[in-house]
Design a protein around this motif. Structure first.
Motif, PDB file in Angstrom:
ATOM      1  N   ARG A  45     -31.971  10.248  -3.427  1.00 60.58           N
ATOM      2  CA  ARG A  45     -32.702  11.475  -3.719  1.00 60.58           C
ATOM      3  C   ARG A  45     -33.368  11.364  -5.084  1.00 60.58           C
ATOM      4  O   ARG A  45     -32.809  10.779  -6.022  1.00 60.58           O
ATOM      5  CB  ARG A  45     -31.771  12.692  -3.686  1.00 60.58           C
ATOM      6  CG  ARG A  45     -31.070  12.870  -2.354  1.00 60.58           C
ATOM      7  CD  ARG A  45     -30.188  14.102  -2.340  1.00 60.58           C
ATOM      8  NE  ARG A  45     -30.996  15.322  -2.370  1.00 60.58           N
ATOM      9  CZ  ARG A  45     -30.465  16.549  -2.391  1.00 60.58           C
ATOM     10  NH1 ARG A  45     -29.142  16.704  -2.401  1.00 60.58           N
ATOM     11  NH2 ARG A  45     -31.241  17.613  -2.407  1.00 60.58           N
ATOM     12  N   ARG A  47     -35.748  13.451  -8.221  1.00 60.11           N
ATOM     13  CA  ARG A  47     -36.121  14.746  -8.813  1.00 60.11           C
ATOM     14  C   ARG A  47     -37.142  14.485  -9.910  1.00 60.11           C
ATOM     15  O   ARG A  47     -36.895  13.695 -10.829  1.00 60.11           O
ATOM     16  CB  ARG A  47     -34.893  15.442  -9.390  1.00 60.11           C
ATOM     17  CG  ARG A  47     -35.118  16.858  -9.938  1.00 60.11           C
ATOM     18  CD  ARG A  47     -33.794  17.368 -10.483  1.00 60.11           C
ATOM     19  NE  ARG A  47     -33.817  18.783 -10.803  1.00 60.11           N
ATOM     20  CZ  ARG A  47     -34.176  19.300 -11.983  1.00 60.11           C
ATOM     21  NH1 ARG A  47     -34.595  18.471 -12.949  1.00 60.11           N
ATOM     22  NH2 ARG A  47     -34.143  20.595 -12.201  1.00 60.11           N
ATOM     23  N   SER A  49     -39.539  16.252 -12.805  1.00 59.34           N
ATOM     24  CA  SER A  49     -39.844  17.444 -13.590  1.00 59.34           C
ATOM     25  C   SER A  49     -40.763  17.057 -14.737  1.00 59.34           C
ATOM     26  O   SER A  49     -40.696  15.948 -15.265  1.00 59.34           O
ATOM     27  CB  SER A  49     -38.560  18.088 -14.131  1.00 59.34           C
ATOM     28  OG  SER A  49     -37.809  17.146 -14.905  1.00 59.34           O
ATOM     29  N   TYR A  56     -40.307  22.070 -10.198  1.00 57.03           N
ATOM     30  CA  TYR A  56     -40.049  20.640 -10.098  1.00 57.03           C
ATOM     31  C   TYR A  56     -39.947  20.241  -8.637  1.00 57.03           C
ATOM     32  O   TYR A  56     -39.769  21.084  -7.749  1.00 57.03           O
ATOM     33  CB  TYR A  56     -38.783  20.251 -10.857  1.00 57.03           C
ATOM     34  CG  TYR A  56     -37.503  20.892 -10.355  1.00 57.03           C
ATOM     35  CD1 TYR A  56     -36.747  20.309  -9.338  1.00 57.03           C
ATOM     36  CD2 TYR A  56     -37.037  22.084 -10.912  1.00 57.03           C
ATOM     37  CE1 TYR A  56     -35.573  20.884  -8.890  1.00 57.03           C
ATOM     38  CE2 TYR A  56     -35.861  22.675 -10.462  1.00 57.03           C
ATOM     39  CZ  TYR A  56     -35.138  22.069  -9.457  1.00 57.03           C
ATOM     40  OH  TYR A  56     -33.980  22.650  -8.996  1.00 57.03           O
ATOM     41  N   GLU A  58     -38.286  17.717  -5.550  1.00 55.00           N
ATOM     42  CA  GLU A  58     -37.186  16.861  -5.122  1.00 55.00           C
ATOM     43  C   GLU A  58     -37.610  16.144  -3.845  1.00 55.00           C
ATOM     44  O   GLU A  58     -38.357  16.682  -3.031  1.00 55.00           O
ATOM     45  CB  GLU A  58     -35.910  17.670  -4.874  1.00 55.00           C
ATOM     46  CG  GLU A  58     -35.282  18.205  -6.140  1.00 55.00           C
ATOM     47  CD  GLU A  58     -33.867  18.719  -5.921  1.00 55.00           C
ATOM     48  OE1 GLU A  58     -33.299  18.452  -4.822  1.00 55.00           O
ATOM     49  OE2 GLU A  58     -33.327  19.381  -6.823  1.00 55.00           O
ATOM     50  N   ASP A  60     -35.978  13.573  -0.683  1.00 50.14           N
ATOM     51  CA  ASP A  60     -34.845  12.960   0.001  1.00 50.14           C
ATOM     52  C   ASP A  60     -35.382  11.839   0.881  1.00 50.14           C
ATOM     53  O   ASP A  60     -36.057  12.097   1.884  1.00 50.14           O
ATOM     54  CB  ASP A  60     -34.107  13.996   0.848  1.00 50.14           C
ATOM     55  CG  ASP A  60     -32.802  13.472   1.422  1.00 50.14           C
ATOM     56  OD1 ASP A  60     -32.779  12.309   1.893  1.00 50.14           O
ATOM     57  OD2 ASP A  60     -31.796  14.201   1.410  1.00 50.14           O
ATOM     58  N   PHE A 250     -29.370  18.232  -7.935  1.00 46.85           N
ATOM     59  CA  PHE A 250     -30.226  18.084  -6.762  1.00 46.85           C
ATOM     60  C   PHE A 250     -30.038  19.187  -5.721  1.00 46.85           C
ATOM     61  O   PHE A 250     -30.712  19.168  -4.687  1.00 46.85           O
ATOM     62  CB  PHE A 250     -29.982  16.722  -6.115  1.00 46.85           C
ATOM     63  CG  PHE A 250     -30.322  15.563  -7.023  1.00 46.85           C
ATOM     64  CD1 PHE A 250     -31.599  15.025  -7.024  1.00 46.85           C
ATOM     65  CD2 PHE A 250     -29.389  15.044  -7.885  1.00 46.85           C
ATOM     66  CE1 PHE A 250     -31.927  13.976  -7.861  1.00 46.85           C
ATOM     67  CE2 PHE A 250     -29.707  13.986  -8.731  1.00 46.85           C
ATOM     68  CZ  PHE A 250     -30.978  13.459  -8.720  1.00 46.85           C
ATOM     69  N   ASN A 251     -29.128  20.112  -5.951  1.00 46.14           N
ATOM     70  CA  ASN A 251     -28.942  21.187  -4.975  1.00 46.14           C
ATOM     71  C   ASN A 251     -28.787  22.557  -5.632  1.00 46.14           C
ATOM     72  O   ASN A 251     -28.260  23.482  -5.017  1.00 46.14           O
ATOM     73  CB  ASN A 251     -27.742  20.901  -4.066  1.00 46.14           C
ATOM     74  CG  ASN A 251     -26.451  20.685  -4.845  1.00 46.14           C
ATOM     75  OD1 ASN A 251     -26.314  21.162  -5.970  1.00 46.14           O
ATOM     76  ND2 ASN A 251     -25.506  19.969  -4.247  1.00 46.14           N
TER      77      ASN A 251
END
Length: 267
Positions: A45, A47, A49, A56, A58, A60, A250-251
């Motif tokens: 994953r 991310r 920013s 931002y 993300e 997967d 990430f969540n």
């Protein structure tokens, strides 16, 4: 190309016994235009920013899902790469069909008012007319040797666009330094998806799509440095670390309200 890269990385990983397979990675990116971005990768994953930006992204790699998070509005938009590509294409088709009529409408307005409306509409008026293809530039690459940037080896290339120097890039073609095999594969997949989406949104994204287009002509890998000669800008990875990252990074949007993709594309 993206799945081919992942398959190739699987064989490379077998030779990297001393490198953690699931090491996390953080890449810091700086631009000559003031851009400051952070790319964080953990277990497939990613991310992304950017300083000064309210949201931002993300990504997967396993599910090919892209999530745009807006913390201040406590909302997020989530779609697969295929769904996003379809939505972008639908929006582009609408813009292309409307653009000729808008040109006629704006032609009769005072210069100041026309300029204000064009600015608010962005690249819409610059989209190709319906049924017409965007001209494809001719690219050629010239090898410029190998370098090490932020502890990662990369291959430099000069890019000629229609016979003229357009860019210089240095692409990592495999893991190295503090960048593990899995994290490299995730970054390569992110870039491949970005190229595909940018190609579909060329009429709307304009210069942004053009910058990704510079990485398209037969150059595989992850860019560690890009010098855009056409616009006088340079972007470079300044640091790579393998400090462990928390899953919550990430969540954290799971408690936010989900926004439909169509609403985001209308913004």
């Amino acid at each position: 190309m993206a799945r081919g890269i992942i398959t190739a990385i699987a064989s490379v990983a077998a030779m990297l016994a001393g490198m953690p397979a699931y090491a996390d990675a953080t890449l810091l990116v700086q631009g000559s235009d003031g851009l400051e971005s952070s790319i964080q990768v953990r277990q497939g994953r990613g991310r992304i920013s950017t300083a000064g930006m309210p949201g931002y992204l993300e990504f997967d790699a396993g599910s090919q899902t892209i999530t745009y998070v807006e913390p201040e509005q406590r909302r997020y938009t989530q779609a697969t790469a295929a769904e996003l590509q379809s939505g972008i294409q639908a929006a582009a088709n609408i813009r292309e069909s409307v653009a000729p009529y808008m040109e006629d409408l704006l032609a009769g307005l005072p210069v100041g008012q026309r300029s204000m409306i064009e600015q608010r509409m962005g690249a819409m008026l610059g989209a190709p007319a319906a049924g017409k293809d965007t001209p494809v530039a001719g690219f050629k690459t010239v090898a410029r040797g190998t370098y090490t940037i932020a502890g990662v080896r990369c291959h430099a290339s000069g890019i000629l666009k229609n016979g003229r120097p357009a860019a210089e890039v240095c692409m990592a073609t495999g893991p190295g330094g503090k960048l593990s095999a899995q994290d490299y594969a995730t970054l390569a997949e992110m870039l491949a998806v970005s190229r595909t989406l940018a190609a579909g949104a060329r009429g709307m994204l304009g210069e942004v799509a053009g910058q990704l287009e510079l990485l398209a002509p037969g150059i595989d890998g992850v860019p560690l440095a890009v010098r855009d000669l056409e616009h006088g800008r340079r972007y470079q990875v300044t640091a790579v670390s393998n400090t462990a990252l928390a899953d919550t990074l990430f969540n954290s949007y799971s408690a936010f309200q989900r926004q439909e993709l169509a609403a985001l594309l209308r913004q």
